[in-house]
Design a protein around this motif. Sequence first.
Motif, PDB file in Angstrom:
ATOM      1  N   ARG A 123       0.833  -1.209   0.000  1.00 21.31           N
ATOM      2  CA  ARG A 123       0.000   0.000   0.000  1.00 21.31           C
ATOM      3  C   ARG A 123       0.861   1.250   0.000  1.00 21.31           C
ATOM      4  O   ARG A 123       0.565   2.222  -0.677  1.00 21.31           O
ATOM      5  CB  ARG A 123      -0.921   0.012   1.210  1.00 21.31           C
ATOM      6  N   GLN A 124       1.921   1.241   0.794  1.00 20.85           N
ATOM      7  CA  GLN A 124       2.780   2.409   0.885  1.00 20.85           C
ATOM      8  C   GLN A 124       3.579   2.619  -0.394  1.00 20.85           C
ATOM      9  O   GLN A 124       4.026   3.724  -0.659  1.00 20.85           O
ATOM     10  CB  GLN A 124       3.710   2.300   2.090  1.00 20.85           C
ATOM     11  N   ARG A 125       3.744   1.583  -1.191  1.00 21.55           N
ATOM     12  CA  ARG A 125       4.502   1.702  -2.434  1.00 21.55           C
ATOM     13  C   ARG A 125       3.641   2.158  -3.602  1.00 21.55           C
ATOM     14  O   ARG A 125       4.148   2.334  -4.689  1.00 21.55           O
ATOM     15  CB  ARG A 125       5.150   0.365  -2.779  1.00 21.55           C
ATOM     16  N   THR A 126       2.346   2.341  -3.406  1.00 20.66           N
ATOM     17  CA  THR A 126       1.490   2.770  -4.488  1.00 20.66           C
ATOM     18  C   THR A 126       2.009   4.098  -5.009  1.00 20.66           C
ATOM     19  O   THR A 126       2.155   5.052  -4.267  1.00 20.66           O
ATOM     20  CB  THR A 126       0.025   2.921  -4.024  1.00 20.66           C
ATOM     21  N   LYS A 127       2.302   4.136  -6.277  1.00 25.32           N
ATOM     22  CA  LYS A 127       2.861   5.324  -6.893  1.00 25.32           C
ATOM     23  C   LYS A 127       1.767   6.159  -7.520  1.00 25.32           C
ATOM     24  O   LYS A 127       0.748   5.647  -7.962  1.00 25.32           O
ATOM     25  CB  LYS A 127       3.884   4.931  -7.975  1.00 25.32           C
ATOM     26  N   ALA A 128       2.031   7.433  -7.579  1.00 30.42           N
ATOM     27  CA  ALA A 128       1.108   8.339  -8.260  1.00 30.42           C
ATOM     28  C   ALA A 128       1.136   8.019  -9.748  1.00 30.42           C
ATOM     29  O   ALA A 128       2.187   7.705 -10.309  1.00 30.42           O
ATOM     30  CB  ALA A 128       1.537   9.782  -8.022  1.00 30.42           C
ATOM     31  N   PRO A 129      -0.020   8.103 -10.405  1.00 28.28           N
ATOM     32  CA  PRO A 129      -0.030   7.910 -11.856  1.00 28.28           C
ATOM     33  C   PRO A 129       0.806   9.000 -12.522  1.00 28.28           C
ATOM     34  O   PRO A 129       0.987  10.081 -11.979  1.00 28.28           O
ATOM     35  CB  PRO A 129      -1.500   8.029 -12.232  1.00 28.28           C
ATOM     36  N   VAL A 130       1.305   8.699 -13.691  1.00 30.37           N
ATOM     37  CA  VAL A 130       2.191   9.626 -14.398  1.00 30.37           C
ATOM     38  C   VAL A 130       1.479  10.233 -15.606  1.00 30.37           C
ATOM     39  O   VAL A 130       0.521   9.658 -16.122  1.00 30.37           O
ATOM     40  CB  VAL A 130       3.494   8.927 -14.837  1.00 30.37           C
ATOM     41  N   PRO A 182      -3.987   6.799 -18.437  1.00 27.33           N
ATOM     42  CA  PRO A 182      -5.399   7.047 -18.150  1.00 27.33           C
ATOM     43  C   PRO A 182      -5.609   7.310 -16.655  1.00 27.33           C
ATOM     44  O   PRO A 182      -4.993   6.667 -15.808  1.00 27.33           O
ATOM     45  CB  PRO A 182      -6.093   5.751 -18.560  1.00 27.33           C
ATOM     46  N   ALA A 183      -6.481   8.252 -16.353  1.00 22.74           N
ATOM     47  CA  ALA A 183      -6.827   8.535 -14.958  1.00 22.74           C
ATOM     48  C   ALA A 183      -7.592   7.349 -14.391  1.00 22.74           C
ATOM     49  O   ALA A 183      -8.383   6.713 -15.089  1.00 22.74           O
ATOM     50  CB  ALA A 183      -7.667   9.803 -14.877  1.00 22.74           C
ATOM     51  N   THR A 243      -2.050  17.020  -6.914  1.00 22.54           N
ATOM     52  CA  THR A 243      -3.064  17.367  -7.905  1.00 22.54           C
ATOM     53  C   THR A 243      -2.757  16.672  -9.213  1.00 22.54           C
ATOM     54  O   THR A 243      -1.587  16.512  -9.585  1.00 22.54           O
ATOM     55  CB  THR A 243      -3.119  18.894  -8.122  1.00 22.54           C
ATOM     56  N   PHE A 244      -3.828  16.287  -9.914  1.00 22.42           N
ATOM     57  CA  PHE A 244      -3.731  15.649 -11.219  1.00 22.42           C
ATOM     58  C   PHE A 244      -4.611  16.426 -12.186  1.00 22.42           C
ATOM     59  O   PHE A 244      -5.798  16.599 -11.935  1.00 22.42           O
ATOM     60  CB  PHE A 244      -4.178  14.186 -11.129  1.00 22.42           C
ATOM     61  N   LEU A 245      -4.016  16.899 -13.268  1.00 26.06           N
ATOM     62  CA  LEU A 245      -4.763  17.604 -14.303  1.00 26.06           C
ATOM     63  C   LEU A 245      -5.064  16.592 -15.404  1.00 26.06           C
ATOM     64  O   LEU A 245      -4.148  16.039 -16.016  1.00 26.06           O
ATOM     65  CB  LEU A 245      -3.952  18.786 -14.839  1.00 26.06           C
ATOM     66  N   ILE A 246      -6.362  16.353 -15.594  1.00 28.15           N
ATOM     67  CA  ILE A 246      -6.839  15.289 -16.486  1.00 28.15           C
ATOM     68  C   ILE A 246      -7.528  15.926 -17.682  1.00 28.15           C
ATOM     69  O   ILE A 246      -8.369  16.816 -17.515  1.00 28.15           O
ATOM     70  CB  ILE A 246      -7.812  14.367 -15.723  1.00 28.15           C
ATOM     71  N   ASP A 247      -7.181  15.471 -18.885  1.00 22.79           N
ATOM     72  CA  ASP A 247      -7.755  16.072 -20.089  1.00 22.79           C
ATOM     73  C   ASP A 247      -9.164  15.541 -20.365  1.00 22.79           C
ATOM     74  O   ASP A 247      -9.626  14.607 -19.701  1.00 22.79           O
ATOM     75  CB  ASP A 247      -6.815  15.910 -21.292  1.00 22.79           C
ATOM     76  N   PRO A 248      -9.869  16.132 -21.345  1.00 26.38           N
ATOM     77  CA  PRO A 248     -11.252  15.714 -21.615  1.00 26.38           C
ATOM     78  C   PRO A 248     -11.415  14.251 -22.036  1.00 26.38           C
ATOM     79  O   PRO A 248     -12.506  13.694 -21.921  1.00 26.38           O
ATOM     80  CB  PRO A 248     -11.691  16.660 -22.745  1.00 26.38           C
ATOM     81  N   ALA A 249     -10.332  13.614 -22.482  1.00 26.24           N
ATOM     82  CA  ALA A 249     -10.391  12.200 -22.853  1.00 26.24           C
ATOM     83  C   ALA A 249     -10.077  11.281 -21.669  1.00 26.24           C
ATOM     84  O   ALA A 249     -10.097  10.056 -21.811  1.00 26.24           O
ATOM     85  CB  ALA A 249      -9.422  11.920 -24.000  1.00 26.24           C
ATOM     86  N   GLY A 250      -9.773  11.844 -20.504  1.00 32.52           N
ATOM     87  CA  GLY A 250      -9.491  11.032 -19.322  1.00 32.52           C
ATOM     88  C   GLY A 250      -8.033  10.660 -19.143  1.00 32.52           C
ATOM     89  O   GLY A 250      -7.712   9.754 -18.382  1.00 32.52           O
ATOM     90  N   ILE A 251      -7.140  11.389 -19.817  1.00 30.46           N
ATOM     91  CA  ILE A 251      -5.701  11.121 -19.722  1.00 30.46           C
ATOM     92  C   ILE A 251      -5.062  12.150 -18.787  1.00 30.46           C
ATOM     93  O   ILE A 251      -5.333  13.354 -18.900  1.00 30.46           O
ATOM     94  CB  ILE A 251      -5.025  11.183 -21.113  1.00 30.46           C
ATOM     95  N   ILE A 252      -4.213  11.690 -17.897  1.00 29.96           N
ATOM     96  CA  ILE A 252      -3.508  12.597 -16.996  1.00 29.96           C
ATOM     97  C   ILE A 252      -2.459  13.350 -17.804  1.00 29.96           C
ATOM     98  O   ILE A 252      -1.629  12.747 -18.479  1.00 29.96           O
ATOM     99  CB  ILE A 252      -2.854  11.826 -15.833  1.00 29.96           C
TER     100      ILE A 252
END
Length: 185
Positions: free
Chosen positions: A25-32, A36-37, A146-155
Amino acid sequence: MLTLLIAFITAISLLLGIAAVRAARQRTKAPVPGTPARDFTLNAQDGNPARLRDFRGHWVVLYFYPKDFTSGCTKEAHNFQQDLALYEQRNAVILGVSGQDQVSHEKFCSTEGLHFKLLADPHCELSERYGSVVNLGVARLSARHTFLIDPAGIIRKVYLKVDPAKHSAEVLADLSALEKASPPS
């Protein structure tokens, strides 16, 4: 004696298993950026469920914050609220996420005049999925990410070091740059 030895080995195995789960759980990385979000459904301050997929076609500012009514979190929320019209002009929605429940978020929005969705993540499950958890031993809080996600659902942009006083302006500038780099089709 053999029964005692088996019980001891079983207990040790169980403890090692629990430790392995906690470590994972502690190793869960933030998406890059470019991925996809991760979809979710959480209740907003009004009690209605909010699903990430419901915001397809919009930019989404998915911001995690530690706690309602604390100085940094209040400053960050006020700045997003102050800039809300600018986000709306850019077809963007703001979704705040923290570990408080719906009632706390409702009070926070009412007291502070916030008009965007705050999502209740009381077990920090979504925060964990986004690599945005701070473990304080007896308590877990959402990290200020914070994660900025585009209209197609991609970070498109990930912010792991956030200054609450400047963050909204930073996100707006990046949103403008991203829109210019890939105009709507």
